[in-house]
Write a protein that holds these residues in place. Structure first.
Motif, short mmCIF file in Angstrom:
data_model
loop_
_atom_site.label_atom_id
_atom_site.label_comp_id
_atom_site.label_asym_id
_atom_site.label_seq_id
_atom_site.Cartn_x
_atom_site.Cartn_y
_atom_site.Cartn_z
N THR A 111 0.83 -1.20 0.00
CA THR A 111 0.00 0.00 0.00
C THR A 111 0.87 1.25 0.00
O THR A 111 2.01 1.24 0.44
CB THR A 111 -0.93 0.01 1.22
N ASP A 139 -9.34 1.51 0.66
CA ASP A 139 -9.20 2.74 -0.11
C ASP A 139 -10.15 3.78 0.46
O ASP A 139 -10.88 3.51 1.42
CB ASP A 139 -9.45 2.50 -1.61
N TYR A 183 -4.15 10.30 -1.42
CA TYR A 183 -5.23 9.32 -1.27
C TYR A 183 -5.81 8.90 -2.62
O TYR A 183 -6.01 7.72 -2.90
CB TYR A 183 -6.37 9.93 -0.45
N GLY A 188 -3.77 1.61 -2.82
CA GLY A 188 -4.09 0.99 -1.55
C GLY A 188 -3.73 1.84 -0.35
O GLY A 188 -2.75 2.58 -0.33
N ARG A 620 -9.15 0.82 -9.07
CA ARG A 620 -7.74 1.10 -8.86
C ARG A 620 -7.52 2.58 -9.05
O ARG A 620 -7.56 3.10 -10.16
CB ARG A 620 -6.87 0.30 -9.82
#
Length: 659
Positions: A111, A139, A183, A188, A620
């Protein structure tokens, strides 16, 4: 890794801050500490130099004052050489094992951002919802992570450099656009919630920047950049609306309500009001508007309608109006604000409709099997705040998770309020007969999430059935798994029902028909609804020689040869049961065969194809929010489960939906 500490007149808190970084269990051989003295006049610079004399990992930079924390953080970023960067404010300090745990979480789950549990020192506000439980990989759309935009987090430095992220030169809100961009582009996010990582405190002299630069004039530039950042990285639609909601609530409506009435009339009308109105017009879509609470809807409506005087009236009386009660009309609940249905104001009812937000107080107090049969008894108390006793039409709802099936309703027996429970809550009892609950048929295979349809005064609210109370070990005890009589025949396997609590305390039920007794050790395969695109494989070793040597890992192998392995976690009670969590979202597009790996590569065991296992989808962020899917395929080698992973073909998906 690199720890960056901006410091301006930070004594005496600075000493504990820096030493907390120096004393990390990760080890100074793996940490570089970059402390930037931003023109301090209180001896902070001399203290940093003193600390550096005995710590070769501490690098001190002195620079003229920049006016905010962003400048020294940027200086630190320009010098950082670690794989990870952590921003530590000079007011605060770290728990001794914080960095080791956060780095391990990022390494294990690949991540880009890790949140460590924050702790309040001296009453300073810290976020709590996101830290309810560990989240190895999530997420901002599947967690509460976006509710905290402070930069006190672990960032993968390659993400920062790929985006060319730096802090803008603002005195307040300078970290929010930085964290938002990270973010929204992170591959991740992880959350470490089982250890106190970051201690947040106010300075003794009260000169924290969040306190000394709290006026609107210090917030406007950062707020504008927050909105622009979200619009840059997310296209229009529900996902953007969910993220924009946070900024509308916290950066637009909150400051307008609390701070705009403090400004001078000319400054408020001619400078601040036009900016607030422009944001409301540009970024508050109808989707965002529906997500807002009535007080914020009212503010947005008045901004859109260009009603400055009414807006200022609402802002000046916000505290008084927040305590007003509600009005029930035709099954809807409305905020009893002075503007509600005032012909002279002509504000739509939707700006006051609080039906879906009025609190529902409930608690699952009892969950137990009745006798030896298939009946699960659930009891507790529930009520809708300020609306009086429950109606007899209240009911339990069983809702399928991950597969299609109509909701199943089960009537509840409503009684009086149990002793010690105040307010409108009343006792409920529901007997769920799993052999006949589905219109006379047994409850089908799959995970079923349980909800309460709570009704009072004609108002209906549906909430997740949950138990907030825990025992001394912070655990909740669900009824044991049970073999059901319905559907189980000798020689044809069995049907089992496993009640369980999610990490948040929500109650669910997993029903499985095993078919013939399993030949291998795998007993369960399901998607984890608390961790998107994570496949949970569970099992138990038997005395069958085929299970020796014992499996140690869950293995996914692509047709082209790529491999991802995750360890099997065996129960500490000696029962020889295990679980493994495969983060499918880490698999690249292709066909992946799942097996249990052992120390001997020749003795891999097939993970059997799971009857009724559905596919799953995820987004994603690093691929501009493109959706991906994984679905099981038939015909794997030796009956093994095969997953196809691929991006969703948006055009084909749209044609199917329209067709």
């Amino acid at each position: 890794m690199s720890v960056i500490i901006p410091a301006y007149n930070a004594m005496p808190e600075l000493t504990k801050c820096v030493t907390s970084a120096m004393e990390q269990t990760l080890g100074l051989d793996k940490i570089e500490i970059i402390a930037v003295d931003d023109g301090s006049t209180d001896g902070s610079g001399r203290e940093l130099d003193r600390l550096a004399q005995n710590c070769s990992s501490l690098r001190v930079v002195h620079q003229p004052n920049s006016g905010g924390a962003g400048g020294p953080r940027n200086t630190g970023l320009d010098l950082a050489g670690g794989d990870y960067v952590f921003f530590l404010d000079s007011d605060d300090y770290l728990g001794p094992d914080a960095l080791r745990r956060m780095v391990a979480m990022a390494d294990e789950n690949r991540t880009d951002v890790v949140l460590g549990k924050m702790v309040s020192v001296g009453g300073r506000a810290v976020p709590t919802a996101v830290f309810s439980h560990n989240q190895p990989r999530t997420d901002v759309f599947s967690s509460h992570a976006y509710r905290t935009l402070g930069c006190w987090k672990l960032f993968r430095r390659s993400l920062i450099e790929r985006l060319d992220l730096r802090f803008p030169p603002y005195r307040n809100c300078e970290d929010k656009p930085f964290t938002a961009a990270a973010y929204l582009n992170a591959d991740g996010v992880s959350v470490v919630a089982d250890y106190d990582c970051y201690y947040s405190r106010n300075r003794q002299n009260g000169n924290n920047l969040t306190l000394t630069a709290a006026d609107l004039v210090h917030r406007m530039d950062g707020t504008r950049l927050c909105f622009e950042t979200v619009a840059r990285y997310l296209g229009p639609g529900p996902r953007r609306d969910r993220i924009m909601r946070r900024h509308v609530e916290w950066e637009l409506c909150g400051p307008l309500r609390a701070l705009l009435p403090r400004e001078g009339e000319q400054q408020a009308r001619e400078y601040f009001y036009p900016q607030f109105r422009q944001w409301a017009q540009s970024y508050v879509t109808d989707g965002v508007f529906q997500l807002l609470a009535p007080p914020d809807r009212l503010i947005v409506h008045l901004l859109r309608a260009d009603r400055y005087e009414d807006l200022m009236t609402v802002a000046r009386h916000a505290k008084e109006d927040a305590t007003r009660g509600n009005i029930v009309d035709k099954g809807r609940v409305y905020w009893s604000h002075p503007f509600f249905r005032d012909p002279a104001k002509a504000v739509p009812d939707v700006c006051f409709d609080t039906t879906d937000r009025i609190p529902v107080r409930h608690e699952l107090a009892e969950a137990a099997w009745r006798g030896d049969g298939d009946v699960l008894r659930l009891a507790g108390h529930a009520g809708i705040e300020s609306l009086g006793p429950l109606q007899p039409t209240s009911r339990l709802i069983l809702r399928p998770s991950g597969f299609r099936h109509p909701d199943i309703g089960v009537p509840a027996t409503v009684g009086t309020a149990p002793p010690g429970v105040s307010g409108a809550a009343a006792r409920f009892t529901v007997d769920v007969d799993l052999s006949t609950v589905d219109s006379g048929a047994p409850l089908g295979d799959g995970r079923w999430d349980l909800y309460l349809d709570v009704r009072a005064q004609g108002v209906s609210r549906t909430v997740r059935l949950r138990q907030s109370r825990t025992d001394a070990d912070v655990r909740r005890t669900a009824p044991p798994q049970r073999d059901l009589t319905t559907g189980s025949r000798p020689g044809h396997g069995r049907t089992t029902a496993r009640p369980f609590f999610t990490p948040d305390g929500n109650f669910s039920l997993d029903v499985r028909h095993t078919g013939a007794e399993p030949a291998g050790p795998v007993t369960g395969i399901a998607w984890d609804t608390c961790a998107p695109a994570t496949l949970v494989v569970s099992g138990r070793l038997t005395d069958d020689a085929a299970c020796h040597p014992a499996p140690t890992a869950l293995r996914a192998e692509e047709d082209a040869g790529s491999v991802l392995e995750v360890p099997l976690l065996y129960a500490p009670d000696g029962s020889r049961t295990f679980t493994a969590r495969m983060p499918v979202r880490q698999l690249r597009p292709g066909r992946w065969t799942l097996t249990l790996g052992t120390d001997d590569p020749r003795n891999r065991l097939a993970v059997p194809a799971a009857e009724g296992l559905s596919g799953t989808r995820w987004f994603r962020a690093s691929r501009l929010g493109r959706p991906y899917y994984a679905k099981p395929l038939a015909g794997g080698p030796k009956g093994a489960l095969v997953l196809r992973v691929a991006p969703v073909r948006l055009a084909a998906a749209l044609r199917r939906r329209l067709g």
